[in-house]
Design a protein around this motif. Structure first.
Motif: not given
Length: 360
Positions: A15, A18, A28, A39, A45, A51
């Motif tokens: 994640l 990316r 997520v 993702f 983030k 998450c």
């Protein structure tokens, strides 16, 4: 080989980076904002403790998360992965090639990534699709009444016993029994909410379902048994027609579907399905309302069962049936798709009314 689910740490690293390889494989869910993302989302983030990773958009929405407005996961789902697109184009260019993992590696792809991408999108691996495509070519040769040995060689099989075993396993009949038989064609149709599988003969559409529907394999086997026909990958005029009509539908055209449908089901089920087709775009019905529409007001449970037995999604509009209290009820393609379709149709009607008012 079975795919082992990555750990939370592995998914979180993907994640943060990316990593496009995981796009569509998992999503997520951010507990602090109650949204879910792809993702590759460009948003900041979240912390790892905020998450939760889910494998499907349906699971995200059923857990109470809403789609991110930046990466728009529900709309992005239908965009073909370049990896998937490239391999499918290679397959179409050489449908009788006996693909192996070595071939995938030679093209610069990781076999596990390819397997994951195809399984997520179509419910089967690339090698399984290639095997079906090759066997489908052979089945078409046999259906034209040509010799078994010609079909065997066309399909790239050196061993006669291996060819007979493959054909029998895939189509439920030995090669000699397929000679001169009509076949059902099956192909995928891309939509903004995921690929659909269409199965048709030369005259009518027999099945239209989302490719990731868990019940799809059983529906195909049941269809083969009822029709006494084998199913092979490929397109015909009926599939081309429904693909064009679905494209118009997803682009906002309210025109009714004209593709001819095969006459499956009991008399009662067909009555329910016909009533479903008569529900206008932008309108919903309850099960009890649908029962009243067919003059069977006490048959609410039977109507619900017939609704669930429908295997022509969207065209026979079972997504327009909701609970008596206005809540979304079960949908084979997933509740998130049902919500998407109803919202799409609401906007479709809204735009049509605005256009009518402007012209009036």
């Amino acid at each position: 080989m079975l795919f082992k689910r990555p750990t939370h740490d592995t998914l979180y690293t993907a994640l943060v980076n990316r990593d496009a390889a995981y796009d569509g494989f998992a999503y997520v869910c951010v507990t602090s904002t109650r949204i879910f993302c792809r993702f590759t989302c460009t948003a900041r983030k979240p912390k790892p403790e905020n998450c939760v990773f889910e494998e499907t958009m349906a699971a995200c929405m059923e857990a109470g998360f809403r789609p991110c407005k930046r990466c728009r996961p529900m709309l992005a789902y239908g965009a073909p992965d370049p990896l998937v697109k490239g391999l499918l184009e290679a397959l179409e260019a050489d449908p009788v090639r006996r693909w192996s993992e070595d071939d995938i590696v030679a093209l610069g792809h990781d076999p596990s990534t390819v397997r994951r991408s195809f399984k997520k999108r179509f419910g089967m691996s690339f090698l399984e699709i290639a095997r079906l495509r090759r066997a489908g070519q052979a089945a078409q040769t046999l259906s034209r009444g040509e010799p078994v040995i010609d079909a065997q060689l066309d399909a790239g099989y050196e061993s006669g016993s291996g060819f007979r075993q493959a054909i029998t396993q895939l189509f439920g009949a030995a090669p000699a029994d397929l000679k001169g038989r009509s076949l059902l064609k099956a192909d995928w149709i891309e939509t903004p909410i995921g690929p659909m599988m269409a199965i048709a003969d030369e005259h009518a559409l027999h099945l239209l379902e989302f490719a990731d529907r868990p019940a799809l394999p059983n529906e195909i086997r049941r269809l083969q048994t009822l029709n006494g026909q084998a199913v092979t990958l490929g397109r015909n005029a009926v599939i081309e027609q429904i693909a064009a009509e679905l494209s118009d539908y997803f682009h906002g055209a309210p025109a009714p579907f004209q593709t001819r449908l095969a006459g499956h089901g009991t008399a009662f089920e067909r009555a329910v399905w016909q009533a479903l087709r008569q529900i206008p775009v932008g309108v919903t019905r309850s099960y009890s309302g649908l029962a009243a529409d067919i003059d069977r007001p006490t048959a609410v449970r039977a109507v619900a069962r017939a609704n669930g037995a429908n295997q022509i999604a969207i065209v026979i509009a079972c997504h327009r049936v909701i609970g008596a209290d206005g809540s979304l009820t079960g949908y084979g393609g997933g509740l998130w798709r049902k919500q998407w379709l109803l919202e799409h149709e609401r906007r479709m009607v809204e735009r049509a009314n605005e256009k009518h008012a402007a012209n009036g």
